[in-house]
Structure formats: C-alpha cells, structure tokens
Design a protein around this motif. Sequence first.
Motif, PDB file in Angstrom:
ATOM      1  N   ALA A 174     -35.946  38.227   3.678  1.00 35.66           N
ATOM      2  CA  ALA A 174     -35.139  37.003   3.610  1.00 35.66           C
ATOM      3  C   ALA A 174     -35.875  35.842   4.263  1.00 35.66           C
ATOM      4  O   ALA A 174     -35.887  34.719   3.737  1.00 35.66           O
ATOM      5  N   GLU A 175     -36.510  36.096   5.413  1.00 39.75           N
ATOM      6  CA  GLU A 175     -37.277  35.040   6.086  1.00 39.75           C
ATOM      7  C   GLU A 175     -38.476  34.621   5.249  1.00 39.75           C
ATOM      8  O   GLU A 175     -38.758  33.425   5.105  1.00 39.75           O
ATOM      9  N   ALA A 176     -39.189  35.604   4.699  1.00 37.49           N
ATOM     10  CA  ALA A 176     -40.385  35.298   3.919  1.00 37.49           C
ATOM     11  C   ALA A 176     -40.053  34.532   2.649  1.00 37.49           C
ATOM     12  O   ALA A 176     -40.794  33.630   2.241  1.00 37.49           O
ATOM     13  N   MET A 177     -38.940  34.878   2.008  1.00 38.45           N
ATOM     14  CA  MET A 177     -38.572  34.259   0.744  1.00 38.45           C
ATOM     15  C   MET A 177     -37.749  32.992   0.922  1.00 38.45           C
ATOM     16  O   MET A 177     -37.567  32.224  -0.022  1.00 38.45           O
ATOM     17  N   GLY A 178     -37.191  32.789   2.116  1.00 36.79           N
ATOM     18  CA  GLY A 178     -36.309  31.647   2.321  1.00 36.79           C
ATOM     19  C   GLY A 178     -34.964  31.846   1.647  1.00 36.79           C
ATOM     20  O   GLY A 178     -34.328  30.880   1.218  1.00 36.79           O
ATOM     21  N   TRP A 179     -34.519  33.095   1.552  1.00 35.73           N
ATOM     22  CA  TRP A 179     -33.254  33.445   0.901  1.00 35.73           C
ATOM     23  C   TRP A 179     -32.258  33.955   1.933  1.00 35.73           C
ATOM     24  O   TRP A 179     -32.616  34.291   3.057  1.00 35.73           O
ATOM     25  N   THR A 180     -30.983  34.053   1.500  1.00 43.64           N
ATOM     26  CA  THR A 180     -30.000  34.741   2.316  1.00 43.64           C
ATOM     27  C   THR A 180     -30.213  36.246   2.191  1.00 43.64           C
ATOM     28  O   THR A 180     -30.840  36.719   1.233  1.00 43.64           O
ATOM     29  N   LEU A 181     -29.681  36.984   3.155  1.00 42.84           N
ATOM     30  CA  LEU A 181     -29.816  38.437   3.114  1.00 42.84           C
ATOM     31  C   LEU A 181     -29.172  39.010   1.855  1.00 42.84           C
ATOM     32  O   LEU A 181     -29.722  39.923   1.221  1.00 42.84           O
ATOM     33  N   GLN A 182     -28.021  38.473   1.475  1.00 41.58           N
ATOM     34  CA  GLN A 182     -27.337  38.980   0.290  1.00 41.58           C
ATOM     35  C   GLN A 182     -28.138  38.722  -0.975  1.00 41.58           C
ATOM     36  O   GLN A 182     -28.196  39.571  -1.872  1.00 41.58           O
ATOM     37  N   LYS A 183     -28.780  37.561  -1.056  1.00 38.04           N
ATOM     38  CA  LYS A 183     -29.602  37.284  -2.237  1.00 38.04           C
ATOM     39  C   LYS A 183     -30.776  38.247  -2.314  1.00 38.04           C
ATOM     40  O   LYS A 183     -31.140  38.699  -3.410  1.00 38.04           O
ATOM     41  N   VAL A 184     -31.391  38.559  -1.184  1.00 32.95           N
ATOM     42  CA  VAL A 184     -32.492  39.525  -1.175  1.00 32.95           C
ATOM     43  C   VAL A 184     -32.022  40.857  -1.752  1.00 32.95           C
ATOM     44  O   VAL A 184     -32.677  41.450  -2.624  1.00 32.95           O
ATOM     45  N   LYS A 185     -30.880  41.349  -1.277  1.00 34.18           N
ATOM     46  CA  LYS A 185     -30.365  42.633  -1.758  1.00 34.18           C
ATOM     47  C   LYS A 185     -30.071  42.576  -3.259  1.00 34.18           C
ATOM     48  O   LYS A 185     -30.378  43.523  -4.002  1.00 34.18           O
ATOM     49  N   ASN A 186     -29.464  41.470  -3.699  1.00 31.42           N
ATOM     50  CA  ASN A 186     -29.129  41.334  -5.115  1.00 31.42           C
ATOM     51  C   ASN A 186     -30.381  41.303  -5.988  1.00 31.42           C
ATOM     52  O   ASN A 186     -30.446  41.969  -7.036  1.00 31.42           O
ATOM     53  N   GLU A 187     -31.373  40.513  -5.578  1.00 33.20           N
ATOM     54  CA  GLU A 187     -32.580  40.361  -6.397  1.00 33.20           C
ATOM     55  C   GLU A 187     -33.385  41.659  -6.456  1.00 33.20           C
ATOM     56  O   GLU A 187     -33.925  42.014  -7.511  1.00 33.20           O
ATOM     57  N   ILE A 188     -33.474  42.370  -5.340  1.00 33.50           N
ATOM     58  CA  ILE A 188     -34.201  43.639  -5.347  1.00 33.50           C
ATOM     59  C   ILE A 188     -33.472  44.667  -6.196  1.00 33.50           C
ATOM     60  O   ILE A 188     -34.090  45.432  -6.946  1.00 33.50           O
ATOM     61  N   HIS A 189     -32.148  44.673  -6.126  1.00 32.77           N
ATOM     62  CA  HIS A 189     -31.369  45.589  -6.966  1.00 32.77           C
ATOM     63  C   HIS A 189     -31.600  45.284  -8.451  1.00 32.77           C
ATOM     64  O   HIS A 189     -31.828  46.211  -9.252  1.00 32.77           O
ATOM     65  N   ARG A 190     -31.572  44.013  -8.813  1.00 32.35           N
ATOM     66  CA  ARG A 190     -31.783  43.647 -10.215  1.00 32.35           C
ATOM     67  C   ARG A 190     -33.202  43.961 -10.666  1.00 32.35           C
ATOM     68  O   ARG A 190     -33.439  44.366 -11.812  1.00 32.35           O
ATOM     69  N   ALA A 191     -34.169  43.753  -9.740  1.00 37.19           N
ATOM     70  CA  ALA A 191     -35.554  44.087 -10.074  1.00 37.19           C
ATOM     71  C   ALA A 191     -35.693  45.575 -10.349  1.00 37.19           C
ATOM     72  O   ALA A 191     -36.403  45.995 -11.278  1.00 37.19           O
ATOM     73  N   ARG A 192     -35.034  46.405  -9.559  1.00 35.33           N
ATOM     74  CA  ARG A 192     -35.077  47.844  -9.767  1.00 35.33           C
ATOM     75  C   ARG A 192     -34.473  48.211 -11.123  1.00 35.33           C
ATOM     76  O   ARG A 192     -35.008  49.077 -11.834  1.00 35.33           O
ATOM     77  N   LEU A 193     -33.373  47.554 -11.463  1.00 35.43           N
ATOM     78  CA  LEU A 193     -32.743  47.836 -12.753  1.00 35.43           C
ATOM     79  C   LEU A 193     -33.696  47.502 -13.904  1.00 35.43           C
ATOM     80  O   LEU A 193     -33.846  48.285 -14.853  1.00 35.43           O
ATOM     81  N   GLN A 194     -34.332  46.351 -13.814  1.00 33.67           N
ATOM     82  CA  GLN A 194     -35.261  45.957 -14.870  1.00 33.67           C
ATOM     83  C   GLN A 194     -36.440  46.912 -14.959  1.00 33.67           C
ATOM     84  O   GLN A 194     -36.866  47.290 -16.054  1.00 33.67           O
ATOM     85  N   LEU A 195     -36.979  47.286 -13.806  1.00 33.31           N
ATOM     86  CA  LEU A 195     -38.121  48.189 -13.816  1.00 33.31           C
ATOM     87  C   LEU A 195     -37.748  49.549 -14.400  1.00 33.31           C
ATOM     88  O   LEU A 195     -38.491  50.124 -15.192  1.00 33.31           O
ATOM     89  N   ARG A 196     -36.606  50.064 -13.993  1.00 33.57           N
ATOM     90  CA  ARG A 196     -36.184  51.362 -14.506  1.00 33.57           C
ATOM     91  C   ARG A 196     -36.007  51.316 -16.016  1.00 33.57           C
ATOM     92  O   ARG A 196     -36.353  52.274 -16.724  1.00 33.57           O
ATOM     93  N   ALA A 197     -35.478  50.203 -16.510  1.00 35.67           N
ATOM     94  CA  ALA A 197     -35.311  50.072 -17.956  1.00 35.67           C
ATOM     95  C   ALA A 197     -36.658  49.997 -18.659  1.00 35.67           C
ATOM     96  O   ALA A 197     -36.874  50.618 -19.700  1.00 35.67           O
ATOM     97  N   GLU A 198     -37.595  49.244 -18.076  1.00 35.18           N
ATOM     98  CA  GLU A 198     -38.932  49.113 -18.669  1.00 35.18           C
ATOM     99  C   GLU A 198     -39.665  50.455 -18.683  1.00 35.18           C
ATOM    100  O   GLU A 198     -40.423  50.753 -19.601  1.00 35.18           O
ATOM    101  N   LEU A 199     -39.449  51.250 -17.629  1.00 32.30           N
ATOM    102  CA  LEU A 199     -40.172  52.507 -17.487  1.00 32.30           C
ATOM    103  C   LEU A 199     -39.490  53.692 -18.168  1.00 32.30           C
ATOM    104  O   LEU A 199     -40.065  54.775 -18.260  1.00 32.30           O
ATOM    105  N   SER A 200     -38.266  53.491 -18.640  1.00 32.98           N
ATOM    106  CA  SER A 200     -37.488  54.621 -19.132  1.00 32.98           C
ATOM    107  C   SER A 200     -38.157  55.341 -20.294  1.00 32.98           C
ATOM    108  O   SER A 200     -38.198  56.570 -20.340  1.00 32.98           O
ATOM    109  N   GLY A 201     -38.680  54.582 -21.267  1.00 30.91           N
ATOM    110  CA  GLY A 201     -39.313  55.212 -22.424  1.00 30.91           C
ATOM    111  C   GLY A 201     -40.490  56.067 -22.033  1.00 30.91           C
ATOM    112  O   GLY A 201     -40.642  57.206 -22.503  1.00 30.91           O
ATOM    113  N   TYR A 202     -41.331  55.557 -21.142  1.00 34.51           N
ATOM    114  CA  TYR A 202     -42.506  56.310 -20.698  1.00 34.51           C
ATOM    115  C   TYR A 202     -42.098  57.569 -19.941  1.00 34.51           C
ATOM    116  O   TYR A 202     -42.613  58.662 -20.177  1.00 34.51           O
ATOM    117  N   LEU A 203     -41.164  57.414 -19.010  1.00 38.32           N
ATOM    118  CA  LEU A 203     -40.796  58.532 -18.154  1.00 38.32           C
ATOM    119  C   LEU A 203     -40.044  59.613 -18.925  1.00 38.32           C
ATOM    120  O   LEU A 203     -40.189  60.801 -18.641  1.00 38.32           O
TER     121      LEU A 203
END
Length: 207
Positions: A174-203
């Motif tokens: 949060a300090e490094a990005m200049g975000w609130t703690l909640q935004k950090v959690k939300n963005e990382i969660h969404r990033a994980r969702l996108q990555l899992r979707a991108e990787l699903s076919g391969y895995l």
Amino acid sequence: MPETNPSAAPPPAVSSMPARDLAEVPVVARARAGDAEAFRVIFESHAPAVRRFLADVFRDASRADEGTQETFVRAHARLGSLRDGEKLLGWLLGIARMVSLEHLRSARRERPSLAAESEGDAAVRVDRAPTPEAALLSREAEGVLDGALATLEADRRAALLLRLDHGLPYGEIAEAMGWTLQKVKNEIHRARLQLRAELSGYLEARP
C-alpha cells in the motif's frame, strides 16, 4: 523474594523490526549523512530486486536497467524523506513504481496499448484453474506465466509482483503503490483471478 523498585525504568523493548531491516538502520543513517560507501551498500543490496521488479513491469531488459538507475538516482536525492522505521526495500520499490509509471505513460503517448481480457470473462474460468503459485513450481510454465503476467494492467501487475515475487506484506505494498490497504487486497485478488483464467488452459492440459 527480591524487592522491586516501582520508580525504576522498564527494560528497553526489543525491536519488532526484522533483523535485516534493523541492520540497515545505521547504513541508511550514514548514507543520509553523505557517506557514498553506505549508499553503494544500499545499491548493491537492493538493485537486483528493484531491477527484477522493473523487468517484470516493463517486459524489456534495457528499460529495466534504465529504470533501476533512475530509481537509485531519485532515492539518493530523497533519502531525507525515508521515515524512521520505514522498510528500505518497500520505499525503493515505491520509487521504482513511480519511475515505471512515468515510462509507461510516455510509451502510451507513442503507441496505443492493447486491451487486456475483461475481468468478467476471466472470472468465468477461474474455478477450473489451480492457483498462479502452482504454475511457478514448473520451469516449463515460466514462459506461459510470463505471457499471462503481460495481460495484466501495469499497476495490477506491479502490486501482484510485489506480493508474490518480493514477499511484501499488504501494508508495505500500500505504501509503495500509494493505495489504501483495501485497494491493494482488491487489486491483488483480481490479478490472481485473471492469471488463473489465463493459465487454466495450459494447466488443465498437463497430465
């Protein structure tokens, strides 16, 4: 039973800072005082992590090299703004993130950016895919993961890398990005969702 003196001062509290951060305190103090050797120690200790972060954000080795140099030039000039007790690596990665934003904005003015897959479409396949961390266990998957990371919007990718690659806790991200703690959690969660979707076919195709 020994007598106690209520007016005696309590023993000094043991610092809760990790050993590495505690050891860096005098080095940072010397660098602030103008000790060039102390700043060289800081550079040699943290430049690899900063460059790795920028290489993942930029997807370009030469730009990562330039960004690393720019990060430490700015860090040297801003050492006085490093608060007591603030994690040095998190502070440096925050500067690196600002450098990356400036470079990416400049690149956007030169060429239009490609649209990434929408979050709604990405979430459709999420339940079928293992976690992104599972892909990291396989050397074969590195190229696939690299391509999947490239589909993430730059800020979201940066936040995820600070968590997965550099192991920073949410508060430091949060300090490094200049975000609130909640935004950090939300963005990382969404990033994980996108990555899992991108990787699903391969895995799913793996035996």
